[in-house]
Design a protein around this motif. Structure first.
Motif, PDB file in Angstrom:
ATOM      1  N   MET A 117       3.947  93.148 -45.247  1.00  0.00           N
ATOM      2  CA  MET A 117       4.269  91.891 -44.617  1.00  0.00           C
ATOM      3  C   MET A 117       5.609  91.981 -43.900  1.00  0.00           C
ATOM      4  SD  MET A 117       1.683  89.969 -44.937  1.00  0.00           S
ATOM      5  CE  MET A 117       2.248  88.410 -44.361  1.00  0.00           C
ATOM      6  N   ALA A 118       6.508  92.785 -44.435  1.00  0.00           N
ATOM      7  CA  ALA A 118       7.813  92.932 -43.793  1.00  0.00           C
ATOM      8  C   ALA A 118       7.667  93.541 -42.398  1.00  0.00           C
ATOM      9  CB  ALA A 118       8.736  93.781 -44.659  1.00  0.00           C
ATOM     10  N   VAL A 119       6.806  94.554 -42.269  1.00  0.00           N
ATOM     11  CA  VAL A 119       6.574  95.179 -40.965  1.00  0.00           C
ATOM     12  C   VAL A 119       5.950  94.171 -40.010  1.00  0.00           C
ATOM     13  CG1 VAL A 119       5.295  96.972 -39.753  1.00  0.00           C
ATOM     14  CG2 VAL A 119       6.379  97.473 -41.942  1.00  0.00           C
ATOM     15  N   LEU A 120       5.000  93.396 -40.489  1.00  0.00           N
ATOM     16  CA  LEU A 120       4.369  92.355 -39.679  1.00  0.00           C
ATOM     17  C   LEU A 120       5.409  91.349 -39.197  1.00  0.00           C
ATOM     18  CD1 LEU A 120       1.522  91.430 -38.735  1.00  0.00           C
ATOM     19  CD2 LEU A 120       1.488  89.978 -40.735  1.00  0.00           C
ATOM     20  N   ASP A 121       6.307  90.937 -40.074  1.00  0.00           N
ATOM     21  CA  ASP A 121       7.374  90.011 -39.710  1.00  0.00           C
ATOM     22  C   ASP A 121       8.320  90.624 -38.685  1.00  0.00           C
ATOM     23  OD1 ASP A 121       6.356  88.061 -41.368  1.00  0.00           O
ATOM     24  OD2 ASP A 121       7.649  88.603 -43.061  1.00  0.00           O
ATOM     25  N   GLN A 122       8.627  91.915 -38.816  1.00  0.00           N
ATOM     26  CA  GLN A 122       9.512  92.579 -37.863  1.00  0.00           C
ATOM     27  C   GLN A 122       8.874  92.630 -36.473  1.00  0.00           C
ATOM     28  OE1 GLN A 122      10.419  96.406 -39.469  1.00  0.00           O
ATOM     29  NE2 GLN A 122      11.812  95.614 -41.034  1.00  0.00           N
ATOM     30  N   ILE A 123       7.599  92.975 -36.404  1.00  0.00           N
ATOM     31  CA  ILE A 123       6.907  93.043 -35.115  1.00  0.00           C
ATOM     32  C   ILE A 123       6.849  91.666 -34.472  1.00  0.00           C
ATOM     33  CG2 ILE A 123       4.668  93.477 -34.016  1.00  0.00           C
ATOM     34  CD1 ILE A 123       4.304  95.741 -36.091  1.00  0.00           C
ATOM     35  N   ASN A 124       6.507  90.659 -35.247  1.00  0.00           N
ATOM     36  CA  ASN A 124       6.444  89.303 -34.710  1.00  0.00           C
ATOM     37  C   ASN A 124       7.823  88.805 -34.306  1.00  0.00           C
ATOM     38  OD1 ASN A 124       3.680  88.941 -34.803  1.00  0.00           O
ATOM     39  ND2 ASN A 124       3.709  88.133 -36.874  1.00  0.00           N
ATOM     40  N   TRP A 131       8.536  90.854 -30.845  1.00  0.00           N
ATOM     41  CA  TRP A 131       7.660  90.635 -29.694  1.00  0.00           C
ATOM     42  C   TRP A 131       7.222  89.180 -29.523  1.00  0.00           C
ATOM     43  CZ3 TRP A 131       7.650  94.478 -26.431  1.00  0.00           C
ATOM     44  CH2 TRP A 131       7.941  95.761 -26.884  1.00  0.00           C
ATOM     45  N   GLY A 132       7.496  88.343 -30.465  1.00  0.00           N
ATOM     46  CA  GLY A 132       7.130  86.930 -30.336  1.00  0.00           C
ATOM     47  C   GLY A 132       6.267  86.461 -31.494  1.00  0.00           C
ATOM     48  N   LYS A 133       6.301  85.175 -31.705  1.00  0.00           N
ATOM     49  CA  LYS A 133       5.586  84.569 -32.823  1.00  0.00           C
ATOM     50  C   LYS A 133       4.074  84.763 -32.675  1.00  0.00           C
ATOM     51  CE  LYS A 133       5.020  80.176 -35.185  1.00  0.00           C
ATOM     52  NZ  LYS A 133       5.339  78.766 -35.186  1.00  0.00           N
ATOM     53  N   ALA A 134       3.432  85.153 -33.734  1.00  0.00           N
ATOM     54  CA  ALA A 134       1.973  85.278 -33.835  1.00  0.00           C
ATOM     55  C   ALA A 134       1.398  86.349 -32.911  1.00  0.00           C
ATOM     56  CB  ALA A 134       1.295  83.941 -33.598  1.00  0.00           C
ATOM     57  N   ILE A 135       2.174  87.384 -32.590  1.00  0.00           N
ATOM     58  CA  ILE A 135       1.631  88.516 -31.842  1.00  0.00           C
ATOM     59  C   ILE A 135       0.618  89.244 -32.720  1.00  0.00           C
ATOM     60  CG2 ILE A 135       2.188  90.779 -30.885  1.00  0.00           C
ATOM     61  CD1 ILE A 135       2.902  88.491 -29.042  1.00  0.00           C
ATOM     62  N   LEU A 136       0.979  89.473 -33.955  1.00  0.00           N
ATOM     63  CA  LEU A 136       0.059  90.051 -34.937  1.00  0.00           C
ATOM     64  C   LEU A 136      -0.132  89.053 -36.051  1.00  0.00           C
ATOM     65  CD1 LEU A 136       1.385  93.701 -35.287  1.00  0.00           C
ATOM     66  CD2 LEU A 136      -0.542  92.903 -33.942  1.00  0.00           C
ATOM     67  N   ARG A 137      -1.335  89.043 -36.609  1.00  0.00           N
ATOM     68  CA  ARG A 137      -1.611  88.155 -37.737  1.00  0.00           C
ATOM     69  C   ARG A 137      -2.648  88.808 -38.636  1.00  0.00           C
ATOM     70  NH1 ARG A 137      -2.906  83.268 -34.552  1.00  0.00           N
ATOM     71  NH2 ARG A 137      -2.645  84.491 -32.702  1.00  0.00           N
ATOM     72  N   ALA A 138      -2.779  88.303 -39.825  1.00  0.00           N
ATOM     73  CA  ALA A 138      -3.762  88.820 -40.771  1.00  0.00           C
ATOM     74  C   ALA A 138      -5.166  88.542 -40.239  1.00  0.00           C
ATOM     75  CB  ALA A 138      -3.568  88.184 -42.138  1.00  0.00           C
ATOM     76  N   ALA A 139      -6.098  89.409 -40.516  1.00  0.00           N
ATOM     77  CA  ALA A 139      -7.467  89.265 -40.006  1.00  0.00           C
ATOM     78  C   ALA A 139      -8.155  88.011 -40.535  1.00  0.00           C
ATOM     79  CB  ALA A 139      -8.279  90.500 -40.365  1.00  0.00           C
ATOM     80  N   SER A 140      -7.712  87.492 -41.649  1.00  0.00           N
ATOM     81  CA  SER A 140      -8.361  86.318 -42.226  1.00  0.00           C
ATOM     82  C   SER A 140      -7.945  85.018 -41.545  1.00  0.00           C
ATOM     83  CB  SER A 140      -8.051  86.236 -43.719  1.00  0.00           C
ATOM     84  OG  SER A 140      -6.658  86.100 -43.916  1.00  0.00           O
ATOM     85  N   VAL A 141      -6.945  85.066 -40.656  1.00  0.00           N
ATOM     86  CA  VAL A 141      -6.476  83.868 -39.973  1.00  0.00           C
ATOM     87  C   VAL A 141      -7.304  83.662 -38.712  1.00  0.00           C
ATOM     88  CG1 VAL A 141      -4.519  82.768 -38.830  1.00  0.00           C
ATOM     89  CG2 VAL A 141      -4.142  84.175 -40.851  1.00  0.00           C
ATOM     90  N   ARG A 142      -7.921  82.517 -38.598  1.00  0.00           N
ATOM     91  CA  ARG A 142      -8.736  82.214 -37.427  1.00  0.00           C
ATOM     92  C   ARG A 142      -7.835  81.946 -36.225  1.00  0.00           C
ATOM     93  NH1 ARG A 142     -12.838  77.641 -38.969  1.00  0.00           N
ATOM     94  NH2 ARG A 142     -13.118  77.738 -36.745  1.00  0.00           N
TER      95      ARG A 142
END
Length: 51
Positions: free
Chosen positions: A1-8, A11-22
């Motif tokens: 999750m830390a890596v996901l937070d760093q990327i977002n 590069w901007g909010k919600a660039i990457l998200r978990a697959a379970s999020v519609r």
């Protein structure tokens, strides 16, 4: 999750998200198009023949 937070964060909010999020909340299955058969009837299955 830390890596996901760093990327977002970079590069901007919600660039990457978990697959379970519609992504598209407006989409939904049409309930009126659902089959009324709640169990499988073998006699209604399609038969496919290969030559």
């Amino acid at each position: 999750m830390a890596v996901l937070d760093q990327i977002n964060g970079r590069w901007g909010k919600a660039i990457l998200r978990a697959a379970s999020v519609r992504t598209n909340l407006d989409w939904g299955m049409r309930r009126e198009m659902m089959s009324q058969s709640y169990t499988i009837r073998v006699d209604q299955l399609w038969k496919i023949y290969c030559a």
